[in-house]
Design an enzyme around this catalytic site. Structure first.
Site, PDB file in Angstrom:
ATOM      1  N   ARG A  50       0.841  -1.202   0.000  1.00 53.82           N
ATOM      2  CA  ARG A  50       0.000   0.000   0.000  1.00 53.82           C
ATOM      3  C   ARG A  50       0.874   1.249   0.000  1.00 53.82           C
ATOM      4  O   ARG A  50       1.827   1.353   0.759  1.00 53.82           O
ATOM      5  CB  ARG A  50      -0.894  -0.006   1.249  1.00 53.82           C
ATOM      6  CG  ARG A  50      -1.792   1.205   1.344  1.00 53.82           C
ATOM      7  CD  ARG A  50      -2.894   1.006   2.364  1.00 53.82           C
ATOM      8  NE  ARG A  50      -2.425   1.138   3.735  1.00 53.82           N
ATOM      9  CZ  ARG A  50      -3.225   1.056   4.801  1.00 53.82           C
ATOM     10  NH1 ARG A  50      -4.515   0.814   4.650  1.00 53.82           N
ATOM     11  NH2 ARG A  50      -2.736   1.195   6.018  1.00 53.82           N
ATOM     12  N   HIS A  66      -5.718   4.392  -1.883  1.00 57.74           N
ATOM     13  CA  HIS A  66      -6.930   4.856  -2.567  1.00 57.74           C
ATOM     14  C   HIS A  66      -7.486   3.854  -3.569  1.00 57.74           C
ATOM     15  O   HIS A  66      -8.377   4.184  -4.346  1.00 57.74           O
ATOM     16  CB  HIS A  66      -6.664   6.196  -3.273  1.00 57.74           C
ATOM     17  CG  HIS A  66      -6.699   7.360  -2.340  1.00 57.74           C
ATOM     18  ND1 HIS A  66      -5.951   7.398  -1.200  1.00 57.74           N
ATOM     19  CD2 HIS A  66      -7.407   8.520  -2.356  1.00 57.74           C
ATOM     20  CE1 HIS A  66      -6.187   8.535  -0.562  1.00 57.74           C
ATOM     21  NE2 HIS A  66      -7.068   9.232  -1.237  1.00 57.74           N
ATOM     22  N   GLY A  83       0.688   4.126  -6.126  1.00 60.31           N
ATOM     23  CA  GLY A  83      -0.365   3.450  -6.881  1.00 60.31           C
ATOM     24  C   GLY A  83      -0.896   4.288  -8.031  1.00 60.31           C
ATOM     25  O   GLY A  83      -1.469   3.755  -8.979  1.00 60.31           O
ATOM     26  N   TYR A 125     -10.627   2.191 -17.082  1.00 61.72           N
ATOM     27  CA  TYR A 125      -9.383   2.806 -16.591  1.00 61.72           C
ATOM     28  C   TYR A 125      -8.874   2.010 -15.392  1.00 61.72           C
ATOM     29  O   TYR A 125      -9.566   1.882 -14.388  1.00 61.72           O
ATOM     30  CB  TYR A 125      -9.680   4.257 -16.200  1.00 61.72           C
ATOM     31  CG  TYR A 125      -8.511   5.045 -15.639  1.00 61.72           C
ATOM     32  CD1 TYR A 125      -7.202   4.783 -16.030  1.00 61.72           C
ATOM     33  CD2 TYR A 125      -8.725   6.069 -14.730  1.00 61.72           C
ATOM     34  CE1 TYR A 125      -6.140   5.521 -15.525  1.00 61.72           C
ATOM     35  CE2 TYR A 125      -7.673   6.827 -14.219  1.00 61.72           C
ATOM     36  CZ  TYR A 125      -6.385   6.535 -14.623  1.00 61.72           C
ATOM     37  OH  TYR A 125      -5.339   7.264 -14.114  1.00 61.72           O
ATOM     38  N   TYR A 138      -9.192   3.091 -11.872  1.00 58.39           N
ATOM     39  CA  TYR A 138     -10.508   2.978 -11.237  1.00 58.39           C
ATOM     40  C   TYR A 138     -10.842   1.486 -11.195  1.00 58.39           C
ATOM     41  O   TYR A 138     -11.757   1.009 -11.861  1.00 58.39           O
ATOM     42  CB  TYR A 138     -11.586   3.715 -12.036  1.00 58.39           C
ATOM     43  CG  TYR A 138     -11.395   5.202 -12.222  1.00 58.39           C
ATOM     44  CD1 TYR A 138     -10.632   5.955 -11.341  1.00 58.39           C
ATOM     45  CD2 TYR A 138     -12.010   5.869 -13.279  1.00 58.39           C
ATOM     46  CE1 TYR A 138     -10.471   7.326 -11.517  1.00 58.39           C
ATOM     47  CE2 TYR A 138     -11.860   7.241 -13.457  1.00 58.39           C
ATOM     48  CZ  TYR A 138     -11.086   7.961 -12.580  1.00 58.39           C
ATOM     49  OH  TYR A 138     -10.941   9.315 -12.766  1.00 58.39           O
TER      50      TYR A 138
HETATM   51  C1  LIG Z   1     -10.918  10.041  -3.991  1.00 57.84           C
HETATM   52  C2  LIG Z   1     -10.112   9.544  -5.152  1.00 57.84           C
HETATM   53  C3  LIG Z   1      -9.756  10.428  -6.149  1.00 57.84           C
HETATM   54  C4  LIG Z   1      -9.007   9.990  -7.244  1.00 57.84           C
HETATM   55  N1  LIG Z   1      -8.666  10.884  -8.222  1.00 57.84           N
HETATM   56  C5  LIG Z   1      -7.957  10.454  -9.292  1.00 57.84           C
HETATM   57  C6  LIG Z   1      -7.577  11.347 -10.334  1.00 57.84           C
HETATM   58  O1  LIG Z   1      -7.861  12.541 -10.297  1.00 57.84           O
HETATM   59  N2  LIG Z   1      -6.901  10.848 -11.399  1.00 57.84           N
HETATM   60  C7  LIG Z   1      -6.556   9.531 -11.488  1.00 57.84           C
HETATM   61  O2  LIG Z   1      -5.912   9.144 -12.458  1.00 57.84           O
HETATM   62  N3  LIG Z   1      -6.887   8.668 -10.504  1.00 57.84           N
HETATM   63  C8  LIG Z   1      -7.575   9.087  -9.425  1.00 57.84           C
HETATM   64  N4  LIG Z   1      -7.914   8.209  -8.441  1.00 57.84           N
HETATM   65  C9  LIG Z   1      -7.528   6.800  -8.584  1.00 57.84           C
HETATM   66  C10 LIG Z   1      -6.122   6.582  -8.057  1.00 57.84           C
HETATM   67  O3  LIG Z   1      -5.188   7.104  -8.975  1.00 57.84           O
HETATM   68  C11 LIG Z   1      -5.872   5.075  -7.888  1.00 57.84           C
HETATM   69  O4  LIG Z   1      -6.792   4.535  -6.987  1.00 57.84           O
HETATM   70  C12 LIG Z   1      -4.445   4.803  -7.434  1.00 57.84           C
HETATM   71  O5  LIG Z   1      -4.142   3.458  -7.656  1.00 57.84           O
HETATM   72  C13 LIG Z   1      -4.265   5.155  -5.979  1.00 57.84           C
HETATM   73  O6  LIG Z   1      -2.922   5.076  -5.596  1.00 57.84           O
HETATM   74  P1  LIG Z   1      -2.608   4.869  -4.050  1.00 57.84           P
HETATM   75  O7  LIG Z   1      -1.146   4.738  -3.892  1.00 57.84           O
HETATM   76  O8  LIG Z   1      -3.317   5.882  -3.259  1.00 57.84           O
HETATM   77  O9  LIG Z   1      -3.356   3.494  -3.815  1.00 57.84           O
HETATM   78  P2  LIG Z   1      -3.042   2.127  -3.112  1.00 57.84           P
HETATM   79  O10 LIG Z   1      -4.379   1.665  -2.661  1.00 57.84           O
HETATM   80  O11 LIG Z   1      -1.976   2.221  -2.100  1.00 57.84           O
HETATM   81  O12 LIG Z   1      -2.518   1.222  -4.299  1.00 57.84           O
HETATM   82  C14 LIG Z   1      -3.259   0.983  -5.468  1.00 57.84           C
HETATM   83  C15 LIG Z   1      -2.712  -0.268  -6.164  1.00 57.84           C
HETATM   84  O13 LIG Z   1      -1.336  -0.097  -6.476  1.00 57.84           O
HETATM   85  C16 LIG Z   1      -0.532  -1.035  -5.747  1.00 57.84           C
HETATM   86  N5  LIG Z   1       0.603  -0.299  -5.226  1.00 57.84           N
HETATM   87  C17 LIG Z   1       0.578   0.667  -4.283  1.00 57.84           C
HETATM   88  N6  LIG Z   1       1.802   1.136  -4.086  1.00 57.84           N
HETATM   89  C18 LIG Z   1       2.613   0.466  -4.914  1.00 57.84           C
HETATM   90  C19 LIG Z   1       4.002   0.520  -5.153  1.00 57.84           C
HETATM   91  N7  LIG Z   1       4.779   1.366  -4.496  1.00 57.84           N
HETATM   92  N8  LIG Z   1       4.533  -0.315  -6.069  1.00 57.84           N
HETATM   93  C20 LIG Z   1       3.740  -1.188  -6.745  1.00 57.84           C
HETATM   94  N9  LIG Z   1       2.414  -1.281  -6.554  1.00 57.84           N
HETATM   95  C21 LIG Z   1       1.859  -0.452  -5.648  1.00 57.84           C
HETATM   96  C22 LIG Z   1      -1.421  -1.567  -4.654  1.00 57.84           C
HETATM   97  O14 LIG Z   1      -1.018  -2.848  -4.231  1.00 57.84           O
HETATM   98  C23 LIG Z   1      -2.777  -1.532  -5.314  1.00 57.84           C
HETATM   99  O15 LIG Z   1      -2.912  -2.641  -6.157  1.00 57.84           O
HETATM  100  C24 LIG Z   1      -8.635   8.627  -7.332  1.00 57.84           C
HETATM  101  C25 LIG Z   1      -8.992   7.742  -6.321  1.00 57.84           C
HETATM  102  C26 LIG Z   1      -9.736   8.189  -5.242  1.00 57.84           C
HETATM  103  C27 LIG Z   1     -10.139   7.215  -4.180  1.00 57.84           C
END
Ligand SMILES: Cc1cc2nc3c(=O)[nH]c(=O)nc-3n(C[C@H](O)[C@H](O)[C@H](O)COP(=O)(O)OP(=O)(O)OC[C@H]3O[C@@H](n4cnc5c(N)ncnc54)[C@H](O)[C@@H]3O)c2cc1C
Length: 543
Positions: free
Chosen positions: A112, A116, A187, A475, A478
């Site tokens: 993680r 998100h 992510g 996408y 999402y």
């Molecule tokens: C409120 C909200 C707003 C959003 N707005 C946008 C937006 O404006 N534009 C857009 O493009 N997307 C948007 N998203 C989607 C967002 O880009 C993705 O959900 C993204 O994957 C989140 O990254 P994270 O690190 O927060 O998530 P995490 O939940 O930590 O990870 C997401 C996925 O990636 C994997 N992962 C995490 N870290 C790593 C790492 N370091 N190396 C390899 N794999 C990893 C995880 O195992 C999981 O499978 C939004 C999401 C939410 C909930």
């Protein structure tokens, strides 16, 4: 204890964890095995109080850490499987050691960054328990080098922190990534990352210069060491498949000192024949690349809708006024609607903060207007405008559910000029807009969950004739498990994944599978929608 016995005990205990029960002590021996293994594989100390969290050690700390960045509350309810323990590395070598030890001890793991993930895949495993969580939130260093036009950013940082650190040093540099500033860098970039600079500069993933990844052997590789295939795959192929990204080197992009924004709200009564929305669909992807004009659909209390047209322009008010007058006078903008801001103020506004907020709000996710919610999201891409009768039916469907939320963003601009195979993100030329559907609620019970899930699936079905088809595109950032999911050890995963894989990546899916098979043949990095490695029987024929 033998490995299989240990796992059996671990599995039994994980069941207990899932109901937040304090577990008997024998699982501590598994944590001890992990800790001992970490000691053998890193020379850098990791104070246990700050790095290891489990129900046995301290149930409230464990719960707090687990929930800290879990954005979708659907995945922290009592019935959801919980990690046996959480490890928070404070040094890169700890991530390497975690990978080595998870592998050696046979622990399934999740990674993680910002938490998100739409389907909670970074902290919940539905397909395989027990599991542990490697949480990168303590690895969040950012070094911005204005001279070099670049920044190194660790995966645990949020995109808001990156924006803040850039703005701290420059008024004329920015970075093209998402709107919600609490999203994690780790992510986000790995799945593409689109935002308001998309039409001018492309995705976050289009602006990556280098990266550091921990592979399945626990080795630390930069771009040169990982090779161009893997470097291609991590720029849009989705998280949790190829390794753990520790840090990205991103290219900063030029932004003017003055940007202009506006929001114009129209009720259905003001556009009964959907003329304005139809025009928006025809022109939004063809306007100057500096202009990003999106539409948010909001259900008003009385079962009607408002449509918010939100514009952001890389330039001054006078120029934007000319553009709008020439190409979209129907929107009826007045002088007062235009607001000039700096790039970082536009970041604040897009994230829902007042533009005069102190920039430091970007450093504290708890201050974000994007509060944690129970949600389910889905996506579509359209290649043609949706006809008026289709839009009217869409409005009708939207107002059926008061937790519904929907927006459309335009593509075009540079997105249409980047070849589909340049990165795994294939939604380029011909895509006029992306659609996001969601049902969002601050509370949840079984009945409302079923009702809302039913609604969003019906909405998606309703839209079928109006969006991309064969395959119907989606996408990857999402995440949507309705499209399909891997199951534990299933030989059919590879076959089933071809359907959802093509939806996310079109023809790029096949290259992703080949790269995955090469860099992680044992499928160590896996989750419900990770790219599968080819089954052994298929390997020779496909290489
Ligand atoms: C409120 C909200 C707003 C959003 N707005 C946008 C937006 O404006 N534009 C857009 O493009 N997307 C948007 N998203 C989607 C967002 O880009 C993705 O959900 C993204 O994957 C989140 O990254 P994270 O690190 O927060 O998530 P995490 O939940 O930590 O990870 C997401 C996925 O990636 C994997 N992962 C995490 N870290 C790593 C790492 N370091 N190396 C390899 N794999 C990893 C995880 O195992 C999981 O499978 C939004 C999401 C939410 C909930």
């Amino acid at each position: 204890m033998g490995k299989s016995k240990a796992l059996y005990a671990f599995s039994f205990l994980a069941l207990y964890f899932s109901f937040c029960t304090i577990t008997p002590t024998s699982s501590t021996s598994l944590q001890d095995d992990f800790i001992n293994c970490l000691h053998e594989n890193t020379n850098v100390d990791f104070p246990l109080l700050e790095t290891l969290f489990s129900p046995e050690r301290n149930v409230s700390d464990y719960k707090e850490v687990l929930e800290s960045t879990a954005h979708n509350l659907r995945y922290v309810t009592e019935s959801m499987p919980k990690p046996g323990f959480i490890f928070k590395p404070v040094h890169e070598s700890h991530v390497q050691a975690s990978v080595i030890c998870s592998n050696q001890l046979g622990f399934h793991h999740r990674v993680r960054s910002g938490g998100h993930d739409y389907e909670g895949l970074s902290f919940v495993s539905l397909m395989e328990t027990p599991f542990i969580l490697i949480d990168l939130s303590k690895l969040r260093q950012i070094n911005v080098d204005i001279e070099d036009n670049s920044a190194w950013v660790q995966s645990g940082a949020t995109i808001g922190e990156l924006y803040y650190r850039i703005a701290e040093k420059s008024k004329i540099n920015g970075f093209p990534a998402g709107l919600c500033t609490t999203v994690g860098i780790g992510g986000h970039i790995i799945g593409g990352g689109d935002g308001t600079l998309l039409r001018k500069y492309g995705l976050a993933a289009d602006n990556v210069l280098d990266a550091v990844i921990v592979n399945a052997d626990g080795k630390l590789l930069n771009r040169a060491a990982m090779g161009e295939d893997l470097f291609w795959a991590i720029r849009g192929g989705g998280g949790g498949t190829f390794g753990v990204i520790l840090a990205w080197k991103v290219k900063l992009v030029p932004v003017p000192e003055t940007l202009t924004m506006f929001t114009v709200t129209k009720t259905l009564e003001q556009d009964p024949e959907t003329k304005i929305l139809s025009k928006w669909q025809r022109i939004a992807d063809k306007l100057v690349e500096e202009l990003f004009l999106r539409v948010m659909f909001r259900v008003a209390g009385d079962k009607t809708l408002t449509l918010e047209y939100k514009g952001q322009f890389l330039g001054e008010k006078g120029t934007l006024m000319e553009v709008m007058k020439k190409y979209f006078p129907e929107l009826g903008l007045t002088q007062e609607d235009y607001i000039e801001v700096s790039w970082i103020e536009s970041v604040l506004a897009n994230a829902g903060f007042p533009t005069d907020s102190p920039l430091e709000v970007l450093l504290d996710p708890k201050l974000s207007p994007y509060v944690k919610v129970y949600f389910k999201g889905k996506s579509d891409f359209a290649t043609e405008p949706i006809p008026p009768f289709g839009l009217k039916g869409m409005f009708k469907k939207l107002v059926e559910e008061n937790t519904s939320s929907m927006f459309m963003i335009p593509y075009g601009g540079i997105m249409a000029k980047i070849p589909e195979s340049e990165t795994p993100f294939a939604h380029r030329k011909g895509t006029i807009l992306k659609i996001h559907y969601a049902t969002i609620s601050t509370s949840e019970d079984g009945i409302s969950l079923n009702k809302r899930t039913k609604w969003i699936r019906e909405m998606y079905t309703y839209m079928t004739p109006y969006v991309s088809s064969n395959p119907r595109l989606a996408y990857v950032n999402y995440r949507d498990l309705d499209l399909g999911a891997n199951t534990k050890d299933s030989k059919a995963n590879f076959i089933k994944a071809q359907t959802w894989g093509a939806q996310y990546f079109k023809n790029n899916f096949n290259r992703l599978v080949k790269i995955k098979t090469k860099v992680d043949p044992e499928n160590f990095f896996r989750h419900e929608q990770s790219i599968p490695s080819l089954p052994f029987s298929k390997r020779l024929s496909s290489w």
